[in-house]
Design a protein around this motif. Structure first.
Motif, PDB file in Angstrom:
ATOM      1  N   GLY A  81       0.847  -1.152  -0.081  1.00 50.52           N
ATOM      2  CA  GLY A  81      -0.133   0.028   0.131  1.00 50.52           C
ATOM      3  C   GLY A  81       0.756   1.181   0.034  1.00 50.52           C
ATOM      4  O   GLY A  81       0.546   2.136  -0.713  1.00 50.52           O
ATOM      5  N   LEU A  82       2.003   1.306   0.955  1.00 45.91           N
ATOM      6  CA  LEU A  82       2.659   2.295   0.887  1.00 45.91           C
ATOM      7  C   LEU A  82       3.454   2.659  -0.287  1.00 45.91           C
ATOM      8  O   LEU A  82       3.754   3.814  -0.987  1.00 45.91           O
ATOM      9  CB  LEU A  82       3.703   2.328   2.137  1.00 45.91           C
ATOM     10  N   LYS A  83       4.017   1.501  -1.081  1.00 49.31           N
ATOM     11  CA  LYS A  83       4.774   1.817  -1.988  1.00 49.31           C
ATOM     12  C   LYS A  83       3.964   2.037  -3.337  1.00 49.31           C
ATOM     13  O   LYS A  83       4.457   2.906  -4.139  1.00 49.31           O
ATOM     14  CB  LYS A  83       5.452   0.223  -2.438  1.00 49.31           C
ATOM     15  N   GLY A  84       2.702   1.506  -3.321  1.00 48.44           N
ATOM     16  CA  GLY A  84       1.838   1.914  -4.378  1.00 48.44           C
ATOM     17  C   GLY A  84       1.433   3.653  -4.308  1.00 48.44           C
ATOM     18  O   GLY A  84       1.413   4.056  -5.299  1.00 48.44           O
ATOM     19  N   LEU A 117      14.256  11.021  -5.025  1.00 44.61           N
ATOM     20  CA  LEU A 117      13.158  11.432  -4.211  1.00 44.61           C
ATOM     21  C   LEU A 117      12.746  10.114  -3.943  1.00 44.61           C
ATOM     22  O   LEU A 117      12.371   9.700  -2.605  1.00 44.61           O
ATOM     23  CB  LEU A 117      12.077  12.496  -5.044  1.00 44.61           C
ATOM     24  N   ILE A 118      12.083   9.353  -4.684  1.00 43.20           N
ATOM     25  CA  ILE A 118      11.433   7.932  -4.493  1.00 43.20           C
ATOM     26  C   ILE A 118      12.335   7.005  -3.601  1.00 43.20           C
ATOM     27  O   ILE A 118      11.798   6.524  -2.972  1.00 43.20           O
ATOM     28  CB  ILE A 118      10.627   7.500  -5.638  1.00 43.20           C
ATOM     29  N   GLN A 119      13.650   6.939  -3.898  1.00 45.58           N
ATOM     30  CA  GLN A 119      14.641   6.203  -3.277  1.00 45.58           C
ATOM     31  C   GLN A 119      14.657   6.620  -1.727  1.00 45.58           C
ATOM     32  O   GLN A 119      14.333   6.005  -0.992  1.00 45.58           O
ATOM     33  CB  GLN A 119      16.043   6.307  -3.744  1.00 45.58           C
ATOM     34  N   CYS A 120      14.628   7.808  -1.477  1.00 44.74           N
ATOM     35  CA  CYS A 120      14.480   8.516  -0.053  1.00 44.74           C
ATOM     36  C   CYS A 120      13.175   8.007   0.417  1.00 44.74           C
ATOM     37  O   CYS A 120      13.339   7.579   1.709  1.00 44.74           O
ATOM     38  CB  CYS A 120      14.853   9.859  -0.074  1.00 44.74           C
ATOM     39  N   GLN A 121      12.137   8.305  -0.033  1.00 42.77           N
ATOM     40  CA  GLN A 121      10.711   8.143   0.412  1.00 42.77           C
ATOM     41  C   GLN A 121      10.550   6.463   0.638  1.00 42.77           C
ATOM     42  O   GLN A 121      10.233   6.160   1.676  1.00 42.77           O
ATOM     43  CB  GLN A 121       9.798   8.455  -0.378  1.00 42.77           C
ATOM     44  N   THR A 159      13.816  -4.578  -0.459  1.00 48.60           N
ATOM     45  CA  THR A 159      12.564  -4.452  -1.497  1.00 48.60           C
ATOM     46  C   THR A 159      12.198  -3.039  -1.811  1.00 48.60           C
ATOM     47  O   THR A 159      11.896  -2.995  -3.217  1.00 48.60           O
ATOM     48  CB  THR A 159      11.397  -5.237  -0.795  1.00 48.60           C
ATOM     49  N   ALA A 160      12.013  -2.432  -0.940  1.00 47.67           N
ATOM     50  CA  ALA A 160      11.393  -0.801  -1.318  1.00 47.67           C
ATOM     51  C   ALA A 160      12.579  -0.157  -2.133  1.00 47.67           C
ATOM     52  O   ALA A 160      12.062   0.408  -3.122  1.00 47.67           O
ATOM     53  CB  ALA A 160      11.262  -0.141   0.114  1.00 47.67           C
ATOM     54  N   SER A 161      13.620  -0.125  -2.007  1.00 53.22           N
ATOM     55  CA  SER A 161      14.698   0.530  -2.618  1.00 53.22           C
ATOM     56  C   SER A 161      14.927  -0.162  -4.150  1.00 53.22           C
ATOM     57  O   SER A 161      14.915   0.516  -4.997  1.00 53.22           O
ATOM     58  CB  SER A 161      16.192   0.263  -1.868  1.00 53.22           C
ATOM     59  N   SER A 162      14.969  -1.580  -3.909  1.00 54.52           N
ATOM     60  CA  SER A 162      15.042  -1.966  -5.507  1.00 54.52           C
ATOM     61  C   SER A 162      13.966  -1.607  -6.285  1.00 54.52           C
ATOM     62  O   SER A 162      13.912  -1.588  -7.395  1.00 54.52           O
ATOM     63  CB  SER A 162      15.264  -3.615  -5.193  1.00 54.52           C
ATOM     64  N   ALA A 163      12.698  -2.038  -5.785  1.00 52.16           N
ATOM     65  CA  ALA A 163      11.390  -1.700  -6.388  1.00 52.16           C
ATOM     66  C   ALA A 163      11.187  -0.409  -6.982  1.00 52.16           C
ATOM     67  O   ALA A 163      10.756  -0.138  -8.102  1.00 52.16           O
ATOM     68  CB  ALA A 163      10.213  -2.004  -5.354  1.00 52.16           C
ATOM     69  N   SER A 164      11.797   0.424  -6.138  1.00 47.01           N
ATOM     70  CA  SER A 164      11.616   1.883  -6.462  1.00 47.01           C
ATOM     71  C   SER A 164      12.318   2.383  -7.684  1.00 47.01           C
ATOM     72  O   SER A 164      12.061   3.119  -8.553  1.00 47.01           O
ATOM     73  CB  SER A 164      11.995   2.932  -5.223  1.00 47.01           C
ATOM     74  N   LEU A 165      13.709   1.625  -7.751  1.00 44.87           N
ATOM     75  CA  LEU A 165      14.772   1.874  -8.903  1.00 44.87           C
ATOM     76  C   LEU A 165      14.036   1.278 -10.229  1.00 44.87           C
ATOM     77  O   LEU A 165      13.863   2.091 -11.176  1.00 44.87           O
ATOM     78  CB  LEU A 165      15.922   1.140  -8.514  1.00 44.87           C
ATOM     79  N   VAL A 166      13.559  -0.184  -9.958  1.00 45.72           N
ATOM     80  CA  VAL A 166      12.883  -0.489 -11.140  1.00 45.72           C
ATOM     81  C   VAL A 166      11.706  -0.277 -11.536  1.00 45.72           C
ATOM     82  O   VAL A 166      11.551   0.496 -12.820  1.00 45.72           O
ATOM     83  CB  VAL A 166      12.685  -2.111 -10.921  1.00 45.72           C
ATOM     84  N   LEU A 167      10.855   0.207 -10.761  1.00 44.47           N
ATOM     85  CA  LEU A 167       9.654   0.745 -11.190  1.00 44.47           C
ATOM     86  C   LEU A 167       9.659   2.311 -11.480  1.00 44.47           C
ATOM     87  O   LEU A 167       8.923   2.747 -12.475  1.00 44.47           O
ATOM     88  CB  LEU A 167       8.372   0.755 -10.052  1.00 44.47           C
ATOM     89  N   GLY A 168      10.550   2.932 -11.019  1.00 48.56           N
ATOM     90  CA  GLY A 168      10.671   4.433 -11.691  1.00 48.56           C
ATOM     91  C   GLY A 168      11.240   4.527 -12.897  1.00 48.56           C
ATOM     92  O   GLY A 168      10.707   5.325 -13.571  1.00 48.56           O
TER      93      GLY A 168
END
Length: 426
Positions: A81-84, A117-121, A159-168
């Motif tokens: 939810g938070l990542k979405g 930005l999204i990596q930090c968040q 997970t959050a860091s990797s997903a943010s890079l890929v999805l970004g």
């Protein structure tokens, strides 16, 4: 804010550093039917992405890490939810920049600023989600396991860091390509972000947690290194985002909405916990009604925010976009209702009475969300806040809350008139 100078500073990014505003009519005006097709296809992709994530969860729940470290189950909805919310606000921001012409003039700065930005968040949000899972797992049992806590924190942060890079990177590609082939990114970006976000994040979380589980009881070095590395990324990425003209405001405004959304969604979770215990067939439809409602209101907020940024006057509450989105509710919901029945994933008979009551709840949910979206986005704009950064987390969380509550009422009505769950799937 007051005064023409303040208003001009708020109403467009394009005036920063002397940028020339784009041709508003060329960027914003579009055929309603073309927009409808673009949005409907993206909703279907988002819905089937949600189904794929559910099927993946059905597989990985049998892995050792899920059966031995039960707190991972608590982490899944919180982290997804938070990542979405982070990915959808990114999509909304980039869609606005696409309409303002910044992809052509400042693509490099946009990419670097938004990825940082999204990596930090994401790292901070991942750590917050892990802490919530640790607390919720510890309080009922009264026992604290340091190895489980480190596993959860390390898995969530990585997970959050990797997903943010890929999805970004994927979202940047989607928006750049859609703009070049004359597809409005406001119509497709946020649903694609939602569909890819759940599936990618769940897959990464399962894989990372499974690998780290093998080190439990033998070493705390690897999880500790991951957490420390994540902590070191935050100030560096935060500094870069703060110095970037395109992301400074987002870094300042983006935290409260995300955390508030988590609180609102938690209230919906309490309602769901009660209704699931009473009505066995409600769970699978809760995912559908909340998912479709959240995606629709995200598209509405993204389009309205772009309208404000490009200097156009906002439409009335019942705008052409609102009508299009409401028209999509019935066919979209029917597709997923019969998909659920075909897969025999639910416990409810798909009767005409069920469809009528369920559709009434879904239409009411989307109508309320779109009305709230209109007033919230305009209100944020008048206060000097950027709706691209702040509106979507609140709206998707409200979508979860309204969807869960209205679905509970719908099932109560069905039971009251005798149209109860069948033994499908039992």
């Amino acid at each position: 804010m007051s005064g023409r100078a303040d208003e001009m500073e708020l109403t467009t990014y394009s005036r920063m550093n002397g940028d020339k505003p784009p041709d508003i009519k060329e960027n914003v005006k579009e055929n309603s039917w073309v927009a409808g097709v673009q949005m409907f296809v993206s909703f279907l992709l988002a819905g089937f992405g949600m189904v794929a994530a559910s099927l993946l969860l059905d597989v990985v729940q049998h892995w050792d890490v899920f059966s031995k470290v039960s707190e991972v189950y608590i982490l899944v909805p919180a982290l997804l939810g938070l990542k979405g919310n982070l990915e959808m606000t990114l999509a909304s921001r980039l869609s606005t920049h696409a309409h303002l012409g910044h992809l052509e003039t400042s693509l490099g700065s946009l990419v670097v600023g938004n990825l940082c930005l999204i990596q930090c968040q994401a790292v901070l949000v991942g750590f917050l989600a892990a802490m919530a899972a640790v607390a919720m797992g510890w309080i009922p049992e009264g026992e604290f396991d340091i190895h489980h806590a480190l596993l959860l924190c390390a898995s969530s942060v990585l997970t959050a860091s990797s997903a943010s890079l890929v999805l970004g990177l994927i979202m940047i590609g989607v928006i750049v390509i859609s703009k070049r082939i004359n597809i409005n990114p406001d119509n497709i970006a946020t649903p694609i972000a939602a569909s890819l976000g759940d599936l990618t994040t769940l897959a990464l979380l399962s894989f990372v947690a499974s690998l780290l589980y093998k080190s439990i009881g033998t070493s705390v070095v690897l999880p500790s290194i991951i957490i420390i590395m994540g902590a070191s990324i935050v100030p560096v990425c935060g500094y870069v985002a703060w110095k970037n003209k395109f992301t400074q405001q987002a870094l300042d405004e983006g935290w409260v909405p995300v955390v508030s959304a988590m609180v609102i969604s938690s209230i919906g979770g309490l309602i769901l916990d009660h209704t699931v215990s009473v009505y066995k067939g409600i769970a699978v439809y809760q995912l559908v009604i909340n998912g479709i409602g959240g995606n629709m209101v995200a598209v509405h907020a993204s389009r309205l925010s772009t309208t404000l940024h490009t200097g156009q006057k906002e439409d009335s509450v019942i705008s052409s976009t609102t009508k299009l989105l409401l028209l999509m509710v019935v066919p979209g919901q029917l597709i997923f209702i019969y998909t659920i029945e075909y897969l025999r994933a639910g416990h409810t008979s798909t009767t005409l009475i069920f469809i009528f009551i369920y559709m009434s709840a879904a239409l009411l949910q989307v109508f309320l969300l779109l009305a709230i979206s209109h007033y919230m986005v305009v209100w944020m704009w008048k206060l000097g806040m950027d709706p691209d950064n702040s509106a979507i987390p609140y709206l998707t969380a409200l979508g979860d809350l309204l969807g869960t509550a209205l679905l509970g009422i719908a099932f109560s009505i069905l039971y009251a008139i005798g149209d109860k769950d069948s033994d499908l799937g039992d």
